[in-house]
Design a protein around this motif. Structure first.
Motif, PDB file in Angstrom:
ATOM      1  N   LYS A 115       0.781  -1.130  -0.036  1.00  0.00           N
ATOM      2  CA  LYS A 115       0.186   0.016   0.178  1.00  0.00           C
ATOM      3  C   LYS A 115       0.847   1.126  -0.185  1.00  0.00           C
ATOM      4  CE  LYS A 115      -4.290   1.170   0.238  1.00  0.00           C
ATOM      5  NZ  LYS A 115      -5.618   0.679  -0.417  1.00  0.00           N
ATOM      6  N   GLN A 116       1.932   1.064   0.800  1.00  0.00           N
ATOM      7  CA  GLN A 116       2.722   2.430   0.979  1.00  0.00           C
ATOM      8  C   GLN A 116       4.224   2.224  -0.160  1.00  0.00           C
ATOM      9  OE1 GLN A 116       1.786   5.183   2.354  1.00  0.00           O
ATOM     10  NE2 GLN A 116      -0.231   4.118   2.783  1.00  0.00           N
ATOM     11  N   THR A 117       4.298   1.167  -0.709  1.00  0.00           N
ATOM     12  CA  THR A 117       5.575   1.076  -1.543  1.00  0.00           C
ATOM     13  C   THR A 117       5.582   2.122  -2.935  1.00  0.00           C
ATOM     14  OG1 THR A 117       5.505  -1.343  -1.308  1.00  0.00           O
ATOM     15  CG2 THR A 117       6.682  -0.403  -3.142  1.00  0.00           C
ATOM     16  N   PRO A 118       6.601   3.009  -2.893  1.00  0.00           N
ATOM     17  CA  PRO A 118       6.533   4.046  -3.873  1.00  0.00           C
ATOM     18  C   PRO A 118       6.550   3.468  -5.148  1.00  0.00           C
ATOM     19  CG  PRO A 118       8.882   3.651  -2.751  1.00  0.00           C
ATOM     20  CD  PRO A 118       7.772   2.627  -1.960  1.00  0.00           C
ATOM     21  N   VAL A 119       5.683   3.998  -6.114  1.00  0.00           N
ATOM     22  CA  VAL A 119       5.566   3.661  -7.454  1.00  0.00           C
ATOM     23  C   VAL A 119       5.912   4.889  -8.401  1.00  0.00           C
ATOM     24  CG1 VAL A 119       4.058   2.881  -9.326  1.00  0.00           C
ATOM     25  CG2 VAL A 119       3.997   2.041  -6.743  1.00  0.00           C
ATOM     26  N   PHE A 120       6.952   4.787  -9.269  1.00  0.00           N
ATOM     27  CA  PHE A 120       7.384   5.987  -9.980  1.00  0.00           C
ATOM     28  C   PHE A 120       6.899   5.563 -11.558  1.00  0.00           C
ATOM     29  CE2 PHE A 120      10.043   7.706 -13.384  1.00  0.00           C
ATOM     30  CZ  PHE A 120       9.783   8.966 -13.331  1.00  0.00           C
TER      31      PHE A 120
END
Length: 245
Positions: free
Chosen positions: A170-175
């Motif tokens: 849920k909080q994993t950074p996605v670029f």
């Protein structure tokens, strides 16, 4: 469909002690070799020496928009108009879920080899980027980050029901990176995907590049390198040191 065959991925071992892994998936009709140049670019400043790069090869499957001819693909494409509706029309759910399973197996192989999940980044371009979002956010382990270039959210109508409970990313950074002149995966579709995911509470950012079509530029690759440096900071291990997990 004939049995699906996955060739062994192209692997670039870490040049220092191996403490992290990036798995990066190519786009439709390409192979892992098509992104060798990107690995060389990301390594040129020697900030990612502890990172092993894994570039998988998609199996050759019939592609409907290619008159059913076989080519490397992570899933079938029925229509390719670039707009929001055409790429999502008649999505190949079976192929998407098959690829999701394969990617999760690649992640597990790295974990089994001693790399913690939170030292693994999943990424890709076009089809590979779409897979990276979907497989990354539905993984049952916490990843370090997700990179999606010229991509969009797969199975968006069913997505919320396909994520594991509890959610690990849920909080994993996605670029997300996207060109404003992309006529294969329109920028609007990338932006709609980002907006939808943010609305669901995911940590997703998007950067739009001026005058960029369905490809990558040095500026975008530098932005990915910066993302990888932040997600996978070096542990400072020497090559002859044993990694303590």
């Amino acid at each position: 469909m004939a049995s699906i065959v996955y060739r062994p991925p192209l692997v670039f071992p870490a040049t220092a002690a191996h403490t992290a892994t990036v798995i990066f998936l190519h786009g439709l009709g390409d192979t892992g070799h098509g992104w060798e140049f990107a690995v060389e670019n990301w390594r040129r400043r020697q900030r990612l020496d502890e990172v092993k790069f894994v570039l998988p090869h998609a199996p050759r499957i019939p592609i409907t928009v290619n008159r059913g001819m076989r080519m490397p693909g992570w899933y079938d494409i029925v229509e390719m108009g670039g707009d929001s509706d055409s790429l999502r029309k008649h999505e190949d759910q079976e192929g998407i879920l098959r690829t999701q399973k394969h990617v999760h197996e690649l992640i597990q192989q790295e974990i089994d080899a001693g790399i913690p999940a939170d030292r693994i980044v999943l990424g890709g371009f076009s089809q590979g980027g779409a897979v990276s979002i979907f497989a990354g956010l539905t993984a049952k382990v916490k990843l370090a980050g997700i990179v999606a270039l010229s991509a969009y959210l797969l199975l968006s109508q069913q997505f919320a029901s396909l994520v594991p409970k509890p959610e690990f990313n849920k909080q994993t950074p996605v670029f997300m990176g996207h060109g404003d002149a992309d006529d294969v995966v329109h920028t609007q579709l990338g932006q709609l995907s980002q907006n939808m995911l943010k609305g669901l509470g995911y940590n997703v950012t998007i950067k739009v590049y001026d005058d960029l079509g369905h490809s990558a530029t040095p500026e975008e690759l530098d932005d990915v390198e910066a993302f990888l440096n932040k997600a996978l900071p070096p542990k400072g291990k020497k090559a002859d040191e044993k990694l303590e997990l």
